[in-house]
Design an enzyme around this catalytic site. Structure first.
Site, PDB file in Angstrom:
ATOM      1  N   SER A   1       0.829  -1.212   0.000  1.00 17.98           N
ATOM      2  CA  SER A   1       0.000   0.000   0.000  1.00 17.98           C
ATOM      3  C   SER A   1       0.861   1.258   0.000  1.00 17.98           C
ATOM      4  CB  SER A   1      -0.922   0.024   1.220  1.00 17.98           C
ATOM      5  OG  SER A   1      -1.809  -1.051   1.194  1.00 17.98           O
TER       6      SER A   1
HETATM    7  N1  SAM Z   1      -1.053  -4.570   4.046  1.00 18.95           N
HETATM    8  C1  SAM Z   1      -0.356  -4.910   2.844  1.00 18.95           C
HETATM    9  C2  SAM Z   1       1.037  -4.369   2.792  1.00 18.95           C
HETATM   10  O1  SAM Z   1       1.433  -3.590   3.678  1.00 18.95           O
HETATM   11  O2  SAM Z   1       1.780  -4.738   1.875  1.00 18.95           O
HETATM   12  C3  SAM Z   1      -1.166  -4.488   1.643  1.00 18.95           C
HETATM   13  C4  SAM Z   1      -1.552  -5.660   0.887  1.00 18.95           C
HETATM   14  S1  SAM Z   1      -2.507  -5.601  -0.561  1.00 18.95           S
HETATM   15  C5  SAM Z   1      -3.073  -3.961  -0.798  1.00 18.95           C
HETATM   16  C6  SAM Z   1      -3.972  -6.499   0.019  1.00 18.95           C
HETATM   17  C7  SAM Z   1      -3.684  -7.916   0.438  1.00 18.95           C
HETATM   18  O3  SAM Z   1      -4.922  -8.490   0.883  1.00 18.95           O
HETATM   19  C8  SAM Z   1      -3.149  -8.843  -0.653  1.00 18.95           C
HETATM   20  O4  SAM Z   1      -1.955  -9.418  -0.241  1.00 18.95           O
HETATM   21  C9  SAM Z   1      -4.260  -9.891  -0.810  1.00 18.95           C
HETATM   22  O5  SAM Z   1      -3.770 -11.169  -1.148  1.00 18.95           O
HETATM   23  C10 SAM Z   1      -4.881  -9.846   0.576  1.00 18.95           C
HETATM   24  N2  SAM Z   1      -6.258 -10.373   0.670  1.00 18.95           N
HETATM   25  C11 SAM Z   1      -7.300 -10.186  -0.181  1.00 18.95           C
HETATM   26  N3  SAM Z   1      -8.392 -10.819   0.266  1.00 18.95           N
HETATM   27  C12 SAM Z   1      -8.039 -11.427   1.440  1.00 18.95           C
HETATM   28  C13 SAM Z   1      -8.723 -12.245   2.382  1.00 18.95           C
HETATM   29  N4  SAM Z   1     -10.028 -12.580   2.236  1.00 18.95           N
HETATM   30  N5  SAM Z   1      -8.051 -12.692   3.456  1.00 18.95           N
HETATM   31  C14 SAM Z   1      -6.754 -12.367   3.638  1.00 18.95           C
HETATM   32  N6  SAM Z   1      -6.023 -11.612   2.782  1.00 18.95           N
HETATM   33  C15 SAM Z   1      -6.671 -11.132   1.699  1.00 18.95           C
END
Ligand code: SAM
Length: 217
Positions: free
Chosen positions: A64
């Site tokens: 992000s």
């Molecule tokens: N917090 C992260 C960082 O600092 O890098 C941002 C990650 S990205 C914007 C969103 C993440 O949410 C992705 O890695 C994706 O695989 C994960 N994601 C999406 N749906 C999810 C779910 N139902 N449960 C867990 N993770 C999920």
């Protein structure tokens, strides 16, 4: 895994830029200033680490934007004894920022490749020791509930009922809600067993939340 004076200087520049964009919580700014964001990047892309931008991390996902990390973290109002759940561990950067504010961080990631990579990275870094899980975070993490704060880092179609249930009374859920292209940041405060206060805040663009309470396709 070096944190050179050059990186520390770039971090100070990033903190100044975030303050200029309206982030006023000094604890959050100090946390951003403390976490070496370049260590969450592939070394070939390190030059991008201190720009206020999201960046691809593989598997179709992103780390992000620092502004978004700071904005969401400030909305949680974390205290050092708070238990927090992050849904969407991704690169682990947001998780490391949360760890600067409380040691009680649980984080769940549904992508097994990212989960393995990030678990190994966070074990090597000196940013604290989160409790990491691989699974569907749209269902929360009931075994460690209830939480003072829940942070969702992917865009949801609606508020996931399990996350609302897993908040303490007084606890806060921060989650982007909307369609796949654009979401509005929503903060929900659980004021009583069946009483939730919902605030609609700024617009953002996140990758989709997957899973039972997320987008199916
Ligand atoms: N917090 C992260 C960082 O600092 O890098 C941002 C990650 S990205 C914007 C969103 C993440 O949410 C992705 O890695 C994706 O695989 C994960 N994601 C999406 N749906 C999810 C779910 N139902 N449960 C867990 N993770 C999920």
């Amino acid at each position: 895994m070096t944190d050179h004076y050059r990186h520390r200087g770039q971090r100070r520049g990033l903190v100044t830029a975030l303050r200029g964009r309206g982030i006023a919580d000094e604890h959050v700014l100090a946390a951003i200033g403390a976490v070496p964001r370049h260590l969450f990047f592939d070394p070939g892309f390190e030059a991008h680490a201190y720009h206020d931008k999201a960046f691809p991390i593989g598997e179709g996902q992103t780390i992000s934007q620092p502004y978004t990390v700071a904005y969401q973290t400030a909305l949680l109002g974390l205290q050092p004894n708070h238990r927090v759940l992050e849904v969407g561990t991704g690169s682990g950067y947001q998780c490391a920022v949360l760890l600067q504010l409380t040691p009680l961080v649980h984080s769940i990631e549904c992508n097994a490749v990212l989960f393995e990579r990030t678990a190994q990275l966070l074990a090597r870094l000196d940013v604290g020791r989160p409790d990491l899980h691989c699974g569907d975070g749209s269902l929360g993490l009931p075994e460690a509930a209830p939480y003072d704060a829940i942070l969702v880092t992917a865009g949801a179609p609606a508020l996931p009922p399990a996350l609302l249930r897993q908040l303490k009374i007084g606890g806060r859920l921060v989650i982007p809600v909307g369609d796949a292209g654009q979401q509005r940041m929503v903060r929900v405060v659980r004021e009583g067993p069946n009483n939730y206060l919902r605030e609609e805040l700024e617009e953002f663009r996140f990758v989709p939340l997957r899973g039972a309470a997320g987008w199916r396709t």
